[in-house]
Design a protein around this motif. Structure first.
Motif, mmCIF file in Angstrom:
data_model
loop_
_atom_site.group_PDB
_atom_site.id
_atom_site.type_symbol
_atom_site.label_atom_id
_atom_site.label_comp_id
_atom_site.label_asym_id
_atom_site.label_seq_id
_atom_site.Cartn_x
_atom_site.Cartn_y
_atom_site.Cartn_z
ATOM 1 N N ALA A 229 0.830 -1.208 0.000
ATOM 2 C CA ALA A 229 0.000 0.000 0.000
ATOM 3 C C ALA A 229 0.863 1.257 0.000
ATOM 4 C CB ALA A 229 -0.926 -0.011 1.220
ATOM 5 N N ASP A 230 1.888 1.278 0.851
ATOM 6 C CA ASP A 230 2.801 2.430 0.867
ATOM 7 C C ASP A 230 3.482 2.618 -0.478
ATOM 8 O OD1 ASP A 230 2.403 3.298 3.477
ATOM 9 O OD2 ASP A 230 3.898 1.942 4.312
ATOM 10 N N PRO B 127 11.466 -0.960 5.885
ATOM 11 C CA PRO B 127 10.762 -1.684 6.953
ATOM 12 C C PRO B 127 9.726 -0.851 7.692
ATOM 13 C CG PRO B 127 12.974 -1.075 7.674
ATOM 14 C CD PRO B 127 12.888 -0.734 6.215
ATOM 15 N N GLN B 128 9.774 0.466 7.531
ATOM 16 C CA GLN B 128 8.820 1.324 8.219
ATOM 17 C C GLN B 128 7.531 1.445 7.404
ATOM 18 O OE1 GLN B 128 11.016 4.997 8.769
ATOM 19 N NE2 GLN B 128 11.880 4.293 10.713
ATOM 20 N N SER B 129 6.406 1.559 8.114
ATOM 21 C CA SER B 129 5.101 1.701 7.457
ATOM 22 C C SER B 129 4.653 3.153 7.522
ATOM 23 C CB SER B 129 4.055 0.809 8.134
ATOM 24 O OG SER B 129 4.340 -0.550 7.921
ATOM 25 N N GLY B 130 4.151 3.636 6.407
ATOM 26 C CA GLY B 130 3.629 4.991 6.345
ATOM 27 C C GLY B 130 2.133 5.031 6.615
ATOM 28 N N PRO B 131 1.522 6.221 6.550
ATOM 29 C CA PRO B 131 0.093 6.363 6.840
ATOM 30 C C PRO B 131 -0.793 5.493 5.946
ATOM 31 C CG PRO B 131 1.170 8.503 6.764
ATOM 32 C CD PRO B 131 2.171 7.518 6.282
ATOM 33 N N MET B 132 -0.458 5.388 4.657
ATOM 34 C CA MET B 132 -1.288 4.602 3.755
ATOM 35 C C MET B 132 -1.244 3.126 4.132
ATOM 36 S SD MET B 132 -3.460 4.496 1.401
ATOM 37 C CE MET B 132 -3.376 6.231 0.914
ATOM 38 N N VAL C 241 -0.635 1.786 7.085
ATOM 39 C CA VAL C 241 -1.374 1.590 8.340
ATOM 40 C C VAL C 241 -2.878 1.647 8.085
ATOM 41 C CG1 VAL C 241 -1.850 2.555 10.623
ATOM 42 C CG2 VAL C 241 0.498 2.484 9.766
ATOM 43 N N THR C 242 -3.300 2.602 7.276
ATOM 44 C CA THR C 242 -4.732 2.759 6.990
ATOM 45 C C THR C 242 -5.304 1.522 6.307
ATOM 46 O OG1 THR C 242 -4.479 5.158 6.761
ATOM 47 C CG2 THR C 242 -6.431 4.161 5.766
ATOM 48 N N VAL C 243 -4.609 1.013 5.308
ATOM 49 C CA VAL C 243 -5.098 -0.156 4.580
ATOM 50 C C VAL C 243 -5.157 -1.378 5.492
ATOM 51 C CG1 VAL C 243 -4.565 -1.760 2.705
ATOM 52 C CG2 VAL C 243 -4.363 0.694 2.336
ATOM 53 N N VAL C 244 -4.151 -1.563 6.334
ATOM 54 C CA VAL C 244 -4.165 -2.696 7.267
ATOM 55 C C VAL C 244 -5.355 -2.599 8.215
ATOM 56 C CG1 VAL C 244 -2.967 -3.725 9.242
ATOM 57 C CG2 VAL C 244 -1.700 -3.200 7.158
#
Length: 261
Positions: free
Chosen positions: A92-93, A112-117, A119-122
């Motif tokens: 997604a990111d 390895p870091q997750s961005g806002p997109m 996190v939102t999709v998860v």
């Protein structure tokens, strides 16, 4: 020990967080053969969910379905160690941050870091799964303690098997774009025989569990796979381990919701 034995435990170690024996043999041949066991891993997940559901109602016949659904979702996530959710977040990111560029998209997937997109999709996918699990429990629980076991088998066993059983077909029809990624050794195992046997077995199980609704769910399953493959080809020219994991999560959420509806 023969190749199939090591391949089974390789699939267990790769796709789950269940305890496995020490793998004395780990090579490309073992990894490739492990694809055969992907639907079986989904079956083991389904058995775990069904066993926990039965234990919950044995312990308390009046158990809250909301609480039970939350616990089942937790088991679902913990079973794989959130492996596929990680692929979903990375994809997604990358799809948003990549701005249509293949190289940029692949580079973001490695972060390895997750961005806002991501996190939102998860969160959205987990929310759909939670609601679908609750709806399945609600529909399957009948009066006087009777249960629609076929509905639970379809939701909790068939869906994980369909999602993981799709990997051989995707690898057989979609180029793997990384020279050396987590799933690169699996490609050789995606033979026409493996794809044919896996697809036939899953179609038969769908017919048993879903009966008249089987054709609709199988058509939806194939539609999701074709759309996912088309998106991968358009953006990346093929698939990666992250996009395969993302496809597993999307399949589970949409198929669960369809069966619950």
């Amino acid at each position: 020990m023969n190749l199939h034995w090591w391949a089974f435990w390789y699939a267990m170690a790769f796709l789950t967080r269940l305890p496995t024996p020490y793998l004395k043999r780990v090579d490309d041949a073992v990894a490739a053969r492990s694809l055969v066991f992907y639907p079986l891993i989904g079956c083991l997940l389904g058995l775990s969910l069904l066993a926990f559901t039965a234990a919950g109602f044995f312990y308390n016949p009046q158990v809250s379905l909301l609480l039970l659904a939350a616990l089942l979702l937790s088991i679902w996530v913990a079973f794989s160690g959130a492996l596929h959710l990680d692929g979903l977040a990375d994809s997604a990111d990358a799809w948003v941050g990549g701005l249509g560029n293949k190289e940029r998209t692949l580079a973001i997937m490695k972060d390895p870091q997750s961005g806002p997109m991501g996190v939102t999709v998860v969160v959205v996918v987990l929310l759909v799964k939670f609601a679908a699990i609750y709806a399945l429990l609600d529909k399957a629980s009948g009066v006087n303690g009777s249960w629609n076991i076929w509905l639970l088998l379809a939701g909790f066993m068939l869906v994980p098997m369909l999602a993981r059983g799709s990997v051989p077909g995707l690898l057989a029809t979609t180029p793997y774009v990384r020279k050396k990624g987590l799933a690169s050794a699996l490609v050789a195992g995606a033979t026409p025989l493996v794809v044919g046997i896996t697809g036939t077995l899953l179609a038969l199980l769908a017919g048993v569990f879903l009966q008249t609704q089987a054709l609709f769910i199988l058509a939806l399953w194939l539609t999701i796979l074709m759309m996912a493959r088309a998106a991968m080809i358009k953006r990346l020219g093929g698939c990666t381990g992250d996009t395969l994991g993302a496809t597993i999560e999307i399949q589970e959420a949409l198929l669960l919701a369809a069966i619950a509806l």
